[in-house]
Design a protein around this motif. Structure first.
Motif, PDB file in Angstrom:
ATOM      1  N   THR A   1      10.522   9.874  -5.994  1.00  0.00           N
ATOM      2  CA  THR A   1       9.679   8.699  -5.775  1.00  0.00           C
ATOM      3  C   THR A   1      10.445   7.391  -5.944  1.00  0.00           C
ATOM      4  O   THR A   1      10.345   6.487  -5.107  1.00  0.00           O
ATOM      5  CB  THR A   1       8.472   8.723  -6.733  1.00  0.00           C
ATOM      6  OG1 THR A   1       7.683   9.884  -6.465  1.00  0.00           O
ATOM      7  CG2 THR A   1       7.610   7.473  -6.549  1.00  0.00           C
TER       8      THR A   1
ATOM      9  N   ALA B   1       0.830  -1.208   0.000  1.00  0.00           N
ATOM     10  CA  ALA B   1       0.000   0.000   0.000  1.00  0.00           C
ATOM     11  C   ALA B   1       0.865   1.260   0.000  1.00  0.00           C
ATOM     12  O   ALA B   1       0.516   2.265  -0.648  1.00  0.00           O
ATOM     13  CB  ALA B   1      -0.925  -0.011   1.215  1.00  0.00           C
ATOM     14  N   ALA B   2       1.984   1.223   0.710  1.00  0.00           N
ATOM     15  CA  ALA B   2       2.866   2.395   0.778  1.00  0.00           C
ATOM     16  C   ALA B   2       3.426   2.750  -0.598  1.00  0.00           C
ATOM     17  O   ALA B   2       3.506   3.931  -0.972  1.00  0.00           O
ATOM     18  CB  ALA B   2       4.002   2.136   1.764  1.00  0.00           C
TER      19      ALA B   2
ATOM     20  N   GLN C   1       1.004   7.363  -6.642  1.00  0.00           N
ATOM     21  CA  GLN C   1      -0.174   8.163  -6.978  1.00  0.00           C
ATOM     22  C   GLN C   1       0.223   9.591  -7.356  1.00  0.00           C
ATOM     23  O   GLN C   1      -0.362  10.198  -8.250  1.00  0.00           O
ATOM     24  CB  GLN C   1      -1.150   8.194  -5.791  1.00  0.00           C
ATOM     25  CG  GLN C   1      -1.818   6.871  -5.480  1.00  0.00           C
ATOM     26  CD  GLN C   1      -2.638   6.348  -6.657  1.00  0.00           C
ATOM     27  OE1 GLN C   1      -3.391   7.096  -7.279  1.00  0.00           O
ATOM     28  NE2 GLN C   1      -2.487   5.071  -6.938  1.00  0.00           N
ATOM     29  N   ASN C   2       1.213  10.127  -6.649  1.00  0.00           N
ATOM     30  CA  ASN C   2       1.686  11.489  -6.909  1.00  0.00           C
ATOM     31  C   ASN C   2       3.209  11.471  -7.029  1.00  0.00           C
ATOM     32  O   ASN C   2       3.922  11.934  -6.136  1.00  0.00           O
ATOM     33  CB  ASN C   2       1.253  12.430  -5.783  1.00  0.00           C
ATOM     34  CG  ASN C   2      -0.254  12.533  -5.671  1.00  0.00           C
ATOM     35  OD1 ASN C   2      -0.910  13.081  -6.546  1.00  0.00           O
ATOM     36  ND2 ASN C   2      -0.798  11.994  -4.587  1.00  0.00           N
TER      37      ASN C   2
ATOM     38  N   GLU D   1       2.070   1.899  -3.528  1.00  0.00           N
ATOM     39  CA  GLU D   1       0.932   2.371  -4.317  1.00  0.00           C
ATOM     40  C   GLU D   1       0.695   3.856  -4.058  1.00  0.00           C
ATOM     41  O   GLU D   1       0.464   4.636  -4.995  1.00  0.00           O
ATOM     42  CB  GLU D   1      -0.326   1.574  -3.959  1.00  0.00           C
ATOM     43  CG  GLU D   1      -0.369   0.160  -4.521  1.00  0.00           C
ATOM     44  CD  GLU D   1      -0.875   0.117  -5.957  1.00  0.00           C
ATOM     45  OE1 GLU D   1      -0.894   1.177  -6.617  1.00  0.00           O
ATOM     46  OE2 GLU D   1      -1.222  -0.989  -6.414  1.00  0.00           O
ATOM     47  N   GLN D   2       0.754   4.255  -2.809  1.00  0.00           N
ATOM     48  CA  GLN D   2       0.519   5.649  -2.440  1.00  0.00           C
ATOM     49  C   GLN D   2       1.581   6.566  -3.036  1.00  0.00           C
ATOM     50  O   GLN D   2       1.279   7.646  -3.550  1.00  0.00           O
ATOM     51  CB  GLN D   2       0.495   5.786  -0.916  1.00  0.00           C
ATOM     52  CG  GLN D   2       0.135   7.187  -0.418  1.00  0.00           C
ATOM     53  CD  GLN D   2      -1.272   7.594  -0.812  1.00  0.00           C
ATOM     54  OE1 GLN D   2      -2.191   6.772  -0.815  1.00  0.00           O
ATOM     55  NE2 GLN D   2      -1.442   8.880  -1.159  1.00  0.00           N
ATOM     56  N   LEU D   3       2.844   6.143  -2.972  1.00  0.00           N
ATOM     57  CA  LEU D   3       3.924   6.958  -3.520  1.00  0.00           C
ATOM     58  C   LEU D   3       3.768   7.163  -5.023  1.00  0.00           C
ATOM     59  O   LEU D   3       4.115   8.227  -5.557  1.00  0.00           O
ATOM     60  CB  LEU D   3       5.278   6.305  -3.221  1.00  0.00           C
ATOM     61  CG  LEU D   3       5.797   6.432  -1.788  1.00  0.00           C
ATOM     62  CD1 LEU D   3       6.985   5.504  -1.566  1.00  0.00           C
ATOM     63  CD2 LEU D   3       6.184   7.884  -1.489  1.00  0.00           C
TER      64      LEU D   3
END
Length: 288
Positions: free
Chosen positions: A42, A29-30, A36-37, A32-34
């Motif tokens: 990154t 999940a971490a 996103q933006n 995936e979040q990175l």
């Protein structure tokens, strides 16, 4: 392939191992979040997360049992790379002369992380491939002390001519060719007539096992009287060409093959992949 040709013993750490480690560590999940933006940082942030990932103890014990204190290569093999449509050659990382369970685990993490380096993510985006999860398998293969190494294209990658084989070879390990860009002999082999047209390079340096650090590789000088000589004998060229043609026929597509000869002159085939630039299947598919 291993039954017909000499291939160093190997094992594959499947993509499922990486995916399970991502899930159990909570990094899925971490990441995936990175993504996103994304920013310029990154790729580095994701790689740092993966380099700290824990591998199951039963897996590390199995690796230690299988390879003990033998030197191995730790090679990347993403499940969606090196097919007939995409090639990640030179984008993901591979490592040579790795020894010991701790070092092996460290380099497995490095291979996983290389799937998220900036150039890899850019390539995936440009080719409409998912950015996450990167389905990264790891190939662990016993090292061969190579006297000469190189790459064979069983069809000319520049022109697509399926009747012309291109061989690049140099002294020492193939890393000098595929990563360091050292000068290498260039041989054009006519698959119809068996005729060779060699262009012999001045090979001033080569990559070998780093004895000083007892791990990894280093660049050393080639003896003056060897620099202008062919890195492969005529007999080795013929053996290599016949083996490469056999592999092409097995897969029924032109192949990009990495090879080496050890100090006794024994040929080892290290890996093979489809040539993504070859549209004409040629003799490998039964065409004339």
């Amino acid at each position: 392939l291993q039954q017909q040709h000499a291939v160093p013993e190997w094992m594959a750490l499947l993509t499922s191992a990486f995916l399970q480690c991502l899930e159990s560590s909570g990094l899925d999940a971490a990441i995936e979040q990175l993504l996103q933006n994304p920013s310029h940082e990154t790729a580095d942030e994701i790689q740092k997360l993966i380099l700290g990932i824990e591998l199951p103890s039963d897996l590390t014990q199995e690796l230690e049992h299988i390879f003990k204190n033998e030197f191995v290569s730790v090679r990347s093999s993403a499940a969606d790379e090196d097919g007939s449509e995409h090639s990640f050659a030179g984008i993901h990382e591979s490592y040579l002369y790795v020894k010991g369970a701790d070092s092996l685990v460290e380099h497995i993490r490095k291979v996983w992380a290389s799937g998220y380096q900036e150039r890899a993510l850019l390539y995936r985006r440009e080719n409409s491939l998912p950015l996450h999860p990167v389905p990264m398998a790891v190939m662990i293969q016993r090292m061969v002390d190579a006297e000469a190494s190189g790459v064979v294209f069983t069809a000319d990658p520049s022109t697509g001519n399926p009747h012309r084989m291109i061989i690049s070879s140099l002294y020492g390990l193939g890393e000098g060719l595929v990563s360091a860009g050292l000068e290498a002999d260039h041989i054009e082999y006519n698959k119809t007539t068996g005729a060779c047209t060699p262009t012999i390079a001045t090979k001033q340096t080569r990559y070998v096992f780093d004895k000083t650090n007892d791990a990894g590789i280093c660049e050393v000088a080639v003896a003056d009287d060897m620099q202008e000589k062919p890195s492969l004998s005529d007999a080795q060229l013929n053996e290599l060409a016949q083996a490469s043609t056999g592999i092409e026929n097995m897969y029924r597509r032109p192949q990009d093959i990495e090879f080496c000869f050890d100090g006794r002159g024994k040929l080892y085939l290290l890996q093979t992949r489809d040539i993504t630039t070859a549209e004409e299947y040629g003799p490998a598919a039964g065409n004339q």
